[in-house]
Design a protein around this motif. Structure first.
Motif, PDB file in Angstrom:
ATOM      1  N   UNK F  54      72.803 -26.224 -59.419  1.00  0.00           N
ATOM      2  CA  UNK F  54      73.865 -25.534 -58.893  1.00  0.00           C
ATOM      3  C   UNK F  54      74.264 -26.409 -57.759  1.00  0.00           C
ATOM      4  N   UNK F  55      75.647 -26.125 -57.630  1.00  0.00           N
ATOM      5  CA  UNK F  55      76.110 -26.752 -56.302  1.00  0.00           C
ATOM      6  C   UNK F  55      75.862 -25.702 -55.156  1.00  0.00           C
ATOM      7  N   UNK F  56      76.288 -26.098 -53.818  1.00  0.00           N
ATOM      8  CA  UNK F  56      76.116 -25.215 -52.879  1.00  0.00           C
ATOM      9  C   UNK F  56      77.471 -24.257 -52.877  1.00  0.00           C
ATOM     10  N   UNK F  57      78.302 -24.592 -53.398  1.00  0.00           N
ATOM     11  CA  UNK F  57      79.679 -23.692 -53.411  1.00  0.00           C
ATOM     12  C   UNK F  57      79.098 -22.593 -54.583  1.00  0.00           C
ATOM     13  N   UNK F  58      78.664 -23.060 -55.839  1.00  0.00           N
ATOM     14  CA  UNK F  58      78.170 -21.859 -56.709  1.00  0.00           C
ATOM     15  C   UNK F  58      77.310 -21.134 -56.117  1.00  0.00           C
ATOM     16  N   UNK F  59      76.492 -21.692 -55.273  1.00  0.00           N
ATOM     17  CA  UNK F  59      75.279 -20.822 -54.624  1.00  0.00           C
ATOM     18  C   UNK F  59      75.835 -19.818 -53.933  1.00  0.00           C
ATOM     19  N   UNK F  60      76.845 -20.344 -53.117  1.00  0.00           N
ATOM     20  CA  UNK F  60      77.580 -19.355 -52.210  1.00  0.00           C
ATOM     21  C   UNK F  60      78.310 -18.196 -53.027  1.00  0.00           C
ATOM     22  N   UNK F  61      78.843 -18.603 -54.101  1.00  0.00           N
ATOM     23  CA  UNK F  61      79.667 -17.727 -54.817  1.00  0.00           C
ATOM     24  C   UNK F  61      78.496 -16.496 -55.256  1.00  0.00           C
ATOM     25  N   UNK F  62      77.290 -16.950 -55.846  1.00  0.00           N
ATOM     26  CA  UNK F  62      76.414 -15.989 -56.222  1.00  0.00           C
ATOM     27  C   UNK F  62      76.098 -15.124 -55.033  1.00  0.00           C
ATOM     28  N   UNK F  63      75.773 -15.750 -53.841  1.00  0.00           N
ATOM     29  CA  UNK F  63      75.100 -14.826 -52.737  1.00  0.00           C
ATOM     30  C   UNK F  63      76.356 -13.986 -52.404  1.00  0.00           C
ATOM     31  N   UNK F  64      77.486 -14.322 -52.311  1.00  0.00           N
ATOM     32  CA  UNK F  64      78.581 -13.163 -52.001  1.00  0.00           C
ATOM     33  C   UNK F  64      78.278 -11.922 -52.660  1.00  0.00           C
ATOM     34  N   UNK F  65      78.608 -12.376 -53.933  1.00  0.00           N
ATOM     35  CA  UNK F  65      78.314 -11.111 -54.959  1.00  0.00           C
ATOM     36  C   UNK F  65      77.151 -10.342 -54.942  1.00  0.00           C
ATOM     37  N   UNK F  66      75.965 -10.945 -54.831  1.00  0.00           N
ATOM     38  CA  UNK F  66      74.764 -10.438 -54.713  1.00  0.00           C
ATOM     39  C   UNK F  66      74.516  -9.663 -53.375  1.00  0.00           C
ATOM     40  N   UNK F  67      74.689 -10.327 -52.331  1.00  0.00           N
ATOM     41  CA  UNK F  67      74.546  -9.739 -51.188  1.00  0.00           C
ATOM     42  C   UNK F  67      75.462  -8.458 -50.785  1.00  0.00           C
ATOM     43  N   UNK F  68      76.635  -8.644 -51.584  1.00  0.00           N
ATOM     44  CA  UNK F  68      77.453  -7.334 -51.479  1.00  0.00           C
ATOM     45  C   UNK F  68      76.874  -6.220 -52.149  1.00  0.00           C
ATOM     46  N   UNK F  81      80.968 -16.890 -43.854  1.00  0.00           N
ATOM     47  CA  UNK F  81      80.974 -18.027 -43.182  1.00  0.00           C
ATOM     48  C   UNK F  81      80.461 -19.169 -43.975  1.00  0.00           C
ATOM     49  N   UNK F  82      79.331 -19.078 -44.304  1.00  0.00           N
ATOM     50  CA  UNK F  82      78.534 -19.985 -45.083  1.00  0.00           C
ATOM     51  C   UNK F  82      79.367 -20.582 -46.164  1.00  0.00           C
ATOM     52  N   UNK F  83      80.066 -19.362 -47.093  1.00  0.00           N
ATOM     53  CA  UNK F  83      80.877 -19.768 -48.184  1.00  0.00           C
ATOM     54  C   UNK F  83      82.067 -20.657 -47.892  1.00  0.00           C
ATOM     55  N   UNK F  84      82.746 -20.325 -46.721  1.00  0.00           N
ATOM     56  CA  UNK F  84      83.756 -21.211 -46.192  1.00  0.00           C
ATOM     57  C   UNK F  84      83.346 -22.435 -45.797  1.00  0.00           C
ATOM     58  N   UNK F  85      81.986 -22.648 -45.245  1.00  0.00           N
ATOM     59  CA  UNK F  85      81.509 -24.030 -45.054  1.00  0.00           C
ATOM     60  C   UNK F  85      81.300 -24.646 -46.096  1.00  0.00           C
ATOM     61  N   UNK F  86      80.918 -24.167 -47.311  1.00  0.00           N
ATOM     62  CA  UNK F  86      80.693 -25.045 -48.723  1.00  0.00           C
ATOM     63  C   UNK F  86      81.778 -25.023 -49.473  1.00  0.00           C
ATOM     64  N   UNK F  87      83.063 -24.651 -48.920  1.00  0.00           N
ATOM     65  CA  UNK F  87      84.162 -24.993 -49.596  1.00  0.00           C
ATOM     66  C   UNK F  87      84.970 -23.959 -50.646  1.00  0.00           C
ATOM     67  N   UNK F  88      84.516 -22.779 -50.439  1.00  0.00           N
ATOM     68  CA  UNK F  88      85.075 -21.666 -51.182  1.00  0.00           C
ATOM     69  C   UNK F  88      86.608 -21.160 -50.282  1.00  0.00           C
ATOM     70  N   UNK F  89      87.589 -20.935 -50.894  1.00  0.00           N
ATOM     71  CA  UNK F  89      88.643 -20.628 -50.550  1.00  0.00           C
ATOM     72  C   UNK F  89      88.501 -19.099 -50.355  1.00  0.00           C
ATOM     73  N   UNK F  90      89.742 -18.690 -49.464  1.00  0.00           N
ATOM     74  CA  UNK F  90      89.896 -17.094 -49.340  1.00  0.00           C
ATOM     75  C   UNK F  90      90.038 -16.595 -50.557  1.00  0.00           C
TER      76      UNK F  90
END
Lengths: 126, 126, 126, 126, 126, 126
Positions: F54-68, F81-90
């Protein structure tokens, strides 16, 4: 992977959950879940259970309470067997699940008691 | 134990969940779970349900929503029957579970609807 | 978007949570959260709360129990105010939270009582 | 109801979960759960999945992680099939569930792996 | 109410959470939450903690794990203090929270460690 | 400890959460939480995030959903913050949180949106 932590984990996991169960889990692992089996063995059983500071009996006590609340009956039944192996008595298991009922609610307690009784009935048959 | 609270609890529990169910629970209790059965009867059904301030119908409404979210299908099915006994209609049960789906998520709603339909099918067979 | 459902939702949301609160939410919405504000207004408040079958008072009762268990204090406090608006008395709110404590555990009840007391204190200041 | 959102939802739901499954759900719906089936189709599949901004593959990734944590095995199995339909590989599914184990705990991971293996075994039989 | 169970509960609660804390809770109770305070004292502390079968130290261990998972920081901090009173060492508390991290996920562990460090810092100030 | 996995973990953790944040965590660690800091760095960030698939971007997507869903606001803000760093847009973050609202309930979504807006406001100040 840290080979020594993995070996420690494999040993503790086998002693707590039973050699047969762990060997079956490992043997039936395929490309899909083998990395997970290895991860759990090293991380949970080696790096976690392998630490000093709490006895196995105490770790089993925590697990019965935690897994009841996490609502994972399959794992709970495994760890009820493991708790008996680690020296917890039925009376202690009852006390743990009554405390679960108070802190996590009556339905969590009801489920934990039902699953424990199923485990005890299976063990009595042997 | 407060004997009077226990007796009140036993009466309410039998009226809501059914006399047969409660008698079986009590009769099948052994050394392991008897203290828990007594505790639940006194604490949950006597000291809780026995309080004034909410009707049984209202307490059933709360329980359907709460036990759906707590994700305890065995208890939920018991309390769906109890809710019908306490005068909730199927239409009200549907509304409760739709509100569960909105506030606790669609999968919680899907499971609650499936369990309710299983209960209704069992009752229709009799 | 179904315009009529949205309008119904906006009306109910304002009546339950307060016109000022809802107007502020809508006015402060930006590109990021505006689609969510509209989504919640249409589906939760219009398609959900707008349904017949349960009174607003009953929906408030469910919400107090559900949001306590879901452990969302910010939303809980909003809905405690909404519950008072919808006609629940403090005595009924106490009974709901005592039932939460029994079914979802004592710590869930303790938190709900503390948040309710904070809301009541804020309202008493006005 | 917004007719167009509903139609979009019905189309996406059928493409992801399978035409046969969705038709059966709709056909078997009765007075009790039909409003819920329609709500889920419009709200979850139309107004949710129908939005631009994430690919279906990405939405499936999120769902596997979320439904594992929400502990809804019936829905999880449906969405594992949907994830394969949406182009996720078994290797990606393994990585998702390993991340679930780290962030939501080992028992959540163990259950997700077991359910995935059951789905894969069912699909292999066909 | 069973007067004797209530008195036992009051005594244990005061010994574990501190006399000052419990007296303040009781004194500040009003019509709204007094029945809940009494209920918790009788059932949780009297009928629960008052049972033989587990030591106070063991009950504290269970509570630290359970309340971390239940995600109730206010109660967790109270019970970290109670755990120290009941004889748990900081090393044992660390081991409990590491096991929480493994079984309930890293974020649950991170929060528990942060809250414990806050408690330790407050105690060091005195 | 596997030194190489630990080093990989330290590098990824610093790249995702920020070098300053990670150095502070490590420097402020004491006897109590140092073993946990090392454990998280090795297992969560090295053995977990360090895996291919999985890419870091994909791992960030999962984390935002899971930690919510796991309801851990402190960790969620770090990972936004990490998700923005990993390239996710608002826009992608909004879509993730809307899907959270549907699958885990509206209050989980409301909290996630509020926390994201707080993070965005903090970043805008710099």
């Amino acid at each position: 992977m840290d080979k020594q932590t993995y070996e420690t984990g494999l040993k503790i996991r086998s002693e707590v959950l039973g050699k047969e169960y762990v060997e079956n889990s490992m043997k039936s692992a395929d490309d899909f879940n083998k990395p997970f089996q290895e991860f759990v063995t090293e991380y949970c059983w080696g790096a976690g259970w392998g630490r000093p500071g709490l006895s196995r009996k105490e770790r089993s006590m925590l697990n019965l309470a935690m897994i009841s609340i996490l609502n994972r009956p399959h794992e709970l039944k495994l760890h009820i067997r493991g708790a008996l192996t680690n020296g917890l008595t039925k009376d202690q298991i009852r006390e743990i699940f009554m405390q679960v009922a108070i802190y996590a609610g009556v339905p969590a307690g009801v489920d934990a008691f039902r699953q424990a009784r199923e485990v005890f009935a299976e063990l009595a048959k042997k």
